[in-house]
Design a protein around this motif. Sequence first.
Motif, PDB file in Angstrom:
ATOM      1  N   LYS A  37      -9.838  54.216 -48.093  1.00 49.13           N
ATOM      2  CA  LYS A  37      -9.859  53.374 -49.291  1.00 49.13           C
ATOM      3  C   LYS A  37     -10.595  52.090 -48.949  1.00 49.13           C
ATOM      4  CE  LYS A  37      -5.377  55.222 -50.752  1.00 49.13           C
ATOM      5  NZ  LYS A  37      -3.991  54.915 -51.110  1.00 49.13           N
ATOM      6  N   GLU A  38     -11.005  51.380 -49.992  1.00 52.04           N
ATOM      7  CA  GLU A  38     -11.743  50.142 -49.774  1.00 52.04           C
ATOM      8  C   GLU A  38     -10.819  49.006 -49.402  1.00 52.04           C
ATOM      9  OE1 GLU A  38     -15.245  49.403 -51.088  1.00 52.04           O
ATOM     10  OE2 GLU A  38     -15.478  50.873 -52.666  1.00 52.04           O
ATOM     11  N   GLY A  39     -11.387  47.999 -48.731  1.00 58.86           N
ATOM     12  CA  GLY A  39     -10.599  46.829 -48.338  1.00 58.86           C
ATOM     13  C   GLY A  39     -10.532  45.826 -49.466  1.00 58.86           C
ATOM     14  N   GLY A  40     -10.435  44.566 -49.117  1.00 56.71           N
ATOM     15  CA  GLY A  40     -10.385  43.502 -50.116  1.00 56.71           C
ATOM     16  C   GLY A  40      -9.008  43.357 -50.712  1.00 56.71           C
ATOM     17  N   ASP A  41      -8.955  43.220 -52.063  1.00 57.98           N
ATOM     18  CA  ASP A  41      -7.686  42.996 -52.728  1.00 57.98           C
ATOM     19  C   ASP A  41      -6.966  44.291 -53.102  1.00 57.98           C
ATOM     20  OD1 ASP A  41      -8.116  40.289 -52.627  1.00 57.98           O
ATOM     21  OD2 ASP A  41      -9.220  40.271 -54.536  1.00 57.98           O
ATOM     22  N   GLY A  42      -7.580  45.452 -52.765  1.00 57.69           N
ATOM     23  CA  GLY A  42      -6.995  46.736 -53.131  1.00 57.69           C
ATOM     24  C   GLY A  42      -5.886  47.140 -52.179  1.00 57.69           C
ATOM     25  N   PRO A  43      -5.521  48.422 -52.226  1.00 57.74           N
ATOM     26  CA  PRO A  43      -4.456  48.923 -51.380  1.00 57.74           C
ATOM     27  C   PRO A  43      -4.785  48.741 -49.903  1.00 57.74           C
ATOM     28  CG  PRO A  43      -5.068  50.527 -53.067  1.00 57.74           C
ATOM     29  CD  PRO A  43      -6.092  49.451 -53.092  1.00 57.74           C
ATOM     30  N   SER A  44      -3.764  48.715 -49.056  1.00 60.74           N
ATOM     31  CA  SER A  44      -3.970  48.512 -47.621  1.00 60.74           C
ATOM     32  C   SER A  44      -4.701  49.702 -47.026  1.00 60.74           C
ATOM     33  CB  SER A  44      -2.633  48.320 -46.917  1.00 60.74           C
ATOM     34  OG  SER A  44      -1.832  49.467 -47.077  1.00 60.74           O
ATOM     35  N   VAL A  45      -5.408  49.450 -45.912  1.00 60.07           N
ATOM     36  CA  VAL A  45      -6.187  50.474 -45.240  1.00 60.07           C
ATOM     37  C   VAL A  45      -5.260  51.559 -44.683  1.00 60.07           C
ATOM     38  CG1 VAL A  45      -7.580  50.897 -43.184  1.00 60.07           C
ATOM     39  CG2 VAL A  45      -8.097  48.950 -44.672  1.00 60.07           C
ATOM     40  N   VAL A  46      -5.666  52.813 -44.877  1.00 60.78           N
ATOM     41  CA  VAL A  46      -4.908  53.936 -44.325  1.00 60.78           C
ATOM     42  C   VAL A  46      -5.473  54.273 -42.953  1.00 60.78           C
ATOM     43  CG1 VAL A  46      -4.255  56.347 -44.645  1.00 60.78           C
ATOM     44  CG2 VAL A  46      -4.447  54.832 -46.628  1.00 60.78           C
ATOM     45  N   THR A  47      -4.684  54.138 -41.925  1.00 60.94           N
ATOM     46  CA  THR A  47      -5.128  54.478 -40.572  1.00 60.94           C
ATOM     47  C   THR A  47      -4.854  55.950 -40.297  1.00 60.94           C
ATOM     48  OG1 THR A  47      -3.006  54.023 -39.537  1.00 60.94           O
ATOM     49  CG2 THR A  47      -4.511  52.146 -39.825  1.00 60.94           C
ATOM     50  N   THR A  48      -5.388  56.426 -39.196  1.00 60.71           N
ATOM     51  CA  THR A  48      -5.138  57.814 -38.813  1.00 60.71           C
ATOM     52  C   THR A  48      -3.655  58.054 -38.585  1.00 60.71           C
ATOM     53  OG1 THR A  48      -7.327  57.934 -37.788  1.00 60.71           O
ATOM     54  CG2 THR A  48      -5.738  59.612 -37.155  1.00 60.71           C
ATOM     55  N   VAL A  49      -2.980  57.091 -37.993  1.00 60.42           N
ATOM     56  CA  VAL A  49      -1.540  57.227 -37.765  1.00 60.42           C
ATOM     57  C   VAL A  49      -0.808  57.362 -39.097  1.00 60.42           C
ATOM     58  CG1 VAL A  49       0.526  56.162 -36.793  1.00 60.42           C
ATOM     59  CG2 VAL A  49      -1.656  55.947 -35.598  1.00 60.42           C
ATOM     60  N   ASP A  50      -1.164  56.521 -40.087  1.00 67.01           N
ATOM     61  CA  ASP A  50      -0.552  56.616 -41.418  1.00 67.01           C
ATOM     62  C   ASP A  50      -0.780  57.998 -42.019  1.00 67.01           C
ATOM     63  OD1 ASP A  50       0.171  53.924 -41.278  1.00 67.01           O
ATOM     64  OD2 ASP A  50      -1.703  53.269 -42.219  1.00 67.01           O
ATOM     65  N   TRP A  51      -2.015  58.469 -41.904  1.00 72.88           N
ATOM     66  CA  TRP A  51      -2.364  59.761 -42.487  1.00 72.88           C
ATOM     67  C   TRP A  51      -1.575  60.892 -41.842  1.00 72.88           C
ATOM     68  CZ3 TRP A  51      -5.292  63.951 -40.328  1.00 72.88           C
ATOM     69  CH2 TRP A  51      -5.649  64.939 -41.254  1.00 72.88           C
ATOM     70  N   LEU A  52      -1.451  60.861 -40.515  1.00 69.21           N
ATOM     71  CA  LEU A  52      -0.677  61.888 -39.829  1.00 69.21           C
ATOM     72  C   LEU A  52       0.782  61.858 -40.249  1.00 69.21           C
ATOM     73  CD1 LEU A  52      -2.274  61.621 -36.298  1.00 69.21           C
ATOM     74  CD2 LEU A  52      -2.384  63.614 -37.796  1.00 69.21           C
ATOM     75  N   ASP A  53       1.333  60.657 -40.412  1.00 71.06           N
ATOM     76  CA  ASP A  53       2.712  60.543 -40.897  1.00 71.06           C
ATOM     77  C   ASP A  53       2.837  61.167 -42.283  1.00 71.06           C
ATOM     78  OD1 ASP A  53       3.586  59.289 -38.626  1.00 71.06           O
ATOM     79  OD2 ASP A  53       3.419  57.257 -39.446  1.00 71.06           O
ATOM     80  N   ASP A  54       1.840  60.903 -43.132  1.00 73.71           N
ATOM     81  CA  ASP A  54       1.876  61.416 -44.506  1.00 73.71           C
ATOM     82  C   ASP A  54       1.824  62.940 -44.530  1.00 73.71           C
ATOM     83  OD1 ASP A  54       2.059  58.894 -45.562  1.00 73.71           O
ATOM     84  OD2 ASP A  54      -0.089  58.717 -46.021  1.00 73.71           O
ATOM     85  N   ILE A  55       0.872  63.527 -43.785  1.00 75.16           N
ATOM     86  CA  ILE A  55       0.729  64.984 -43.880  1.00 75.16           C
ATOM     87  C   ILE A  55       1.930  65.690 -43.258  1.00 75.16           C
ATOM     88  CG2 ILE A  55      -1.789  64.864 -43.981  1.00 75.16           C
ATOM     89  CD1 ILE A  55      -1.866  65.899 -41.089  1.00 75.16           C
ATOM     90  N   ASN A  56       2.545  65.088 -42.226  1.00 76.00           N
ATOM     91  CA  ASN A  56       3.741  65.699 -41.643  1.00 76.00           C
ATOM     92  C   ASN A  56       4.921  65.661 -42.613  1.00 76.00           C
ATOM     93  OD1 ASN A  56       3.639  66.583 -38.600  1.00 76.00           O
ATOM     94  ND2 ASN A  56       2.266  64.810 -38.780  1.00 76.00           N
TER      95      ASN A  56
END
Length: 356
Positions: A37-56
């Motif tokens: 996702k884009e930076g700035g005032d939008g949602p926080s950046v999704v890191t690889t660790v976040d993504w792995l937590d999500d898919i699990n």
Amino acid sequence: MGDLGADGVARDAALNWLYGRDGEHDRRDVRPGAAGKEGGDGPSVVTTVDWLDDINRLFPKETIERLQRDAVELYQINDIVTDPAVLETIEPNPSLLRAVLQTKHLMNPEVLRLARRIVEAVVRDLLAKMAVEVRAAFSGTRARRPSRWKQARDFDMRRTLRANLGHFRPEEKRLYIETPHFFSRTRRHVEQWQVILLVDQSGSMVDSVIHSAVTAACLWGLPGVRTHLIAFDTDVVDLTSDVDDPVELLMKVQLGGGTDIARAVRYGAGLIEQPRRAIVAVISDFYEGGSQSVLIRAVRELVDQGTKVLGLAALDEQASPAFDRDMAQSLANVGASMGAMTPGELAAFVAEQVTR
């Protein structure tokens, strides 16, 4: 379109983080492994660790493994296997083992230590499965004498029926077995054979490298077999001293580089003590980077001296070969047996030679 619900939206976002890496993302300079996702005032950046937590949390195990494999193999998101935070939590699986072997040259010692956990876990599972197949191949042939060991595969039906005829009840049309009988297995005298595995460590052969290491470990110490394991690209590395420790062996393999099969065959030939009691298995895609004529001549010399030469385009569970068919045909023409095998099939071939 109906409401996806919170989990549905989350699953869609997780899939988009991975598969949304198109040309538009490249133009926005979104790096693989960074934000989806884009930076700035939008949602926080999704890191690889976040993504792995999500898919699990969101997907079943089979889907998780596929997503992880695509992340590494399609999109080169290498921090899946080079980021300590990821390695401490990720569940080992064969796709990650391949990724570790392909990226371990990028790892510092601490990351390498964490990555070893993946190697150990997957190799342990492979050993448990393949050791059964290999040892079954060497279990001997059935003899006619009775055995104290009661295994279904050795059930002697004819002798059991004869011995229990007195327990037949005509009114029930049923024979009751009080004393079952079993064949024994006998092992004919075996003389020492050398099994020399020459394994192409180019990147495309990673599955065969893994299964060769585990196969060699399973063969190690079996009666009548002395195993050598040689890895090659344009150089030749003798890994026999680590055959009994496939984890250590795999951590030493350097995937990639060119291919000089002839050089490896020449090296293997130099290890042979009794030519007629040697099996040389060349595990490669047979795209020779060295001299094709030298390779063909080296294989012909082995065959002429009585050595059994196997040319295996694959040695893994699927045994799905991709190889230079012209070179394979040339080697078959001088007496090599060409094809593809699973580790269990290779073990059965070796056992047939050793116990005949």
